[in-house]
Design an enzyme around this catalytic site. Structure first.
Site, PDB file in Angstrom:
ATOM      1  N   THR A 168      -6.120  -0.930   0.167  1.00 48.57           N
ATOM      2  CA  THR A 168      -5.104  -1.418   1.145  1.00 48.57           C
ATOM      3  C   THR A 168      -4.318  -0.600   2.316  1.00 48.57           C
ATOM      4  OG1 THR A 168      -3.730  -2.081  -0.567  1.00 48.57           O
ATOM      5  CG2 THR A 168      -2.706  -1.916   0.681  1.00 48.57           C
TER       6      THR A 168
ATOM      7  N   VAL B 231      -7.301  -1.877 -11.289  1.00 48.36           N
ATOM      8  CA  VAL B 231      -8.699  -1.505 -11.993  1.00 48.36           C
ATOM      9  C   VAL B 231      -8.491  -0.149 -13.707  1.00 48.36           C
ATOM     10  CG1 VAL B 231     -11.078  -0.613 -11.767  1.00 48.36           C
ATOM     11  CG2 VAL B 231     -10.095  -1.454  -9.807  1.00 48.36           C
TER      12      VAL B 231
ATOM     13  N   ASN C  93      -1.971   0.232  -5.027  1.00 46.09           N
ATOM     14  CA  ASN C  93      -1.271  -1.259  -4.367  1.00 46.09           C
ATOM     15  C   ASN C  93      -1.457  -2.815  -4.271  1.00 46.09           C
ATOM     16  OD1 ASN C  93       0.955   0.736  -2.836  1.00 46.09           O
ATOM     17  ND2 ASN C  93      -0.950   1.540  -2.742  1.00 46.09           N
ATOM     18  N   THR C  94      -2.568  -2.826  -4.353  1.00 45.38           N
ATOM     19  CA  THR C  94      -3.428  -4.597  -4.613  1.00 45.38           C
ATOM     20  C   THR C  94      -4.347  -4.745  -5.547  1.00 45.38           C
ATOM     21  OG1 THR C  94      -3.951  -4.372  -1.900  1.00 45.38           O
ATOM     22  CG2 THR C  94      -5.404  -6.014  -2.572  1.00 45.38           C
TER      23      THR C  94
ATOM     24  N   ASP D 175      -3.582   8.808  -6.645  1.00 43.44           N
ATOM     25  CA  ASP D 175      -5.247   8.031  -6.058  1.00 43.44           C
ATOM     26  C   ASP D 175      -5.675   9.177  -5.836  1.00 43.44           C
ATOM     27  OD1 ASP D 175      -3.765   6.939  -4.575  1.00 43.44           O
ATOM     28  OD2 ASP D 175      -4.508   5.738  -3.817  1.00 43.44           O
TER      29      ASP D 175
END
Length: 258
Positions: free
Chosen positions: A133, A13, A9-10, A110
């Site tokens: 998040t 990677v 969400n943020t 995830d």
């Protein structure tokens, strides 16, 4: 080399593997407007600075919880890595675990990747805590099956909400205060945020273990995992590369080592 892309969400990677070991991770803000061309310019330059060449990547895997970002990441893999990525959640992609919840399709990519890799690495039953998040607690049984879990607001989200909703409270650093009882507004906020989260972690782990009916290992991942693990004994293992390793494990299950 293999490339694992974890789209949260943020942040997004990008984890690079040399075929055997994890080599390097690169992180950028998750912006759905970022195009495949923008990703490759950014990624290729960072790889070059670290002695890596993106042309050596032979396989890609994507785990995403942001549908708006997923299209451009798939385009990146198709256009610049000359192949179709393994995408967690797509039909035909095998995770190697059973998802034993009421609506399996609602489980975040995830969380399932973490559950699988935590069991592969540490065995079970276990609780996997991810400090992202959201702060998530995921339950994995002794056979590696995903049994559900808990979703709580992430600590940064809680801190930002407290700051935004109050006229006089400052924005404070996430760090353990020396005492729980605050002698100033900033001290009191820092204590409430940090030790409040430690108490939530310890209380939630205790409740999950009690409800599950067995002792369970606890594995933590995410950016703040090490900070909290230092201050509570309920976390036995911290593993910052858990998700990207898990993505590679699922890639290999579906495509082998090519």
């Amino acid at each position: 080399m293999l490339l694992a892309i974890d789209s949260g969400n943020t942040n997004v990677v990008f984890g690079v593997f040399d075929g055997v070991d994890f080599v390097k991770a690169f992180r950028c803000a998750n912006d759905p407007k970022r195009t495949a061309d923008e990703y490759i310019v950014w990624l290729s330059e960072l790889m070059k600075l670290n002695g890596l060449d993106y042309n050596d990547i032979t396989g890609t895997v994507i785990g995403s919880v942001v549908p708006e970002t997923e299209f451009n990441l798939i385009s990146l893999c198709r256009r610049y890595f000359d192949g179709e990525p393994v995408v967690i959640g797509d039909d035909g992609v095998e995770l190697g675990i059973e998802v034993l919840i009421d609506r399996p399709e609602q489980a975040g990519a995830d969380r399932l990747v973490n559950a699988r890799e935590a069991h592969v690495t540490y065995g079970g039953p276990l609780i996997c805590i991810d400090f992202g998040t959201a702060t998530t607690f995921d339950v994995v049984d002794g056979d590696g099956n995903y049994r559900g879990g808990v979703i709580a607001p992430g600590i940064n989200l809680s801190l930002e909400a407290l700051y935004m909703a109050s006229a006089k409270l400052p924005l404070v650093e996430i760090a353990p205060s020396k005492t729980v009882i605050g002698k100033s507004t900033q001290h009191a906020m820092q204590s409430g945020i940090f030790w409040g989260y430690v108490s939530m972690i310890e209380g939630m782990v205790e409740r999950i273990r009690l409800e599950y009916g067995e002792d369970m290992k606890v594995v933590a991942t995410g950016g703040l995992a090490d900070l909290f693990a230092e201050k509570t004994s309920v976390i036995q293992h911290t593993d910052r590369s858990l998700t990207v390793r898990g993505l590679i494990g699922i890639y290999r299950k579906n495509r082998g080592n090519r």
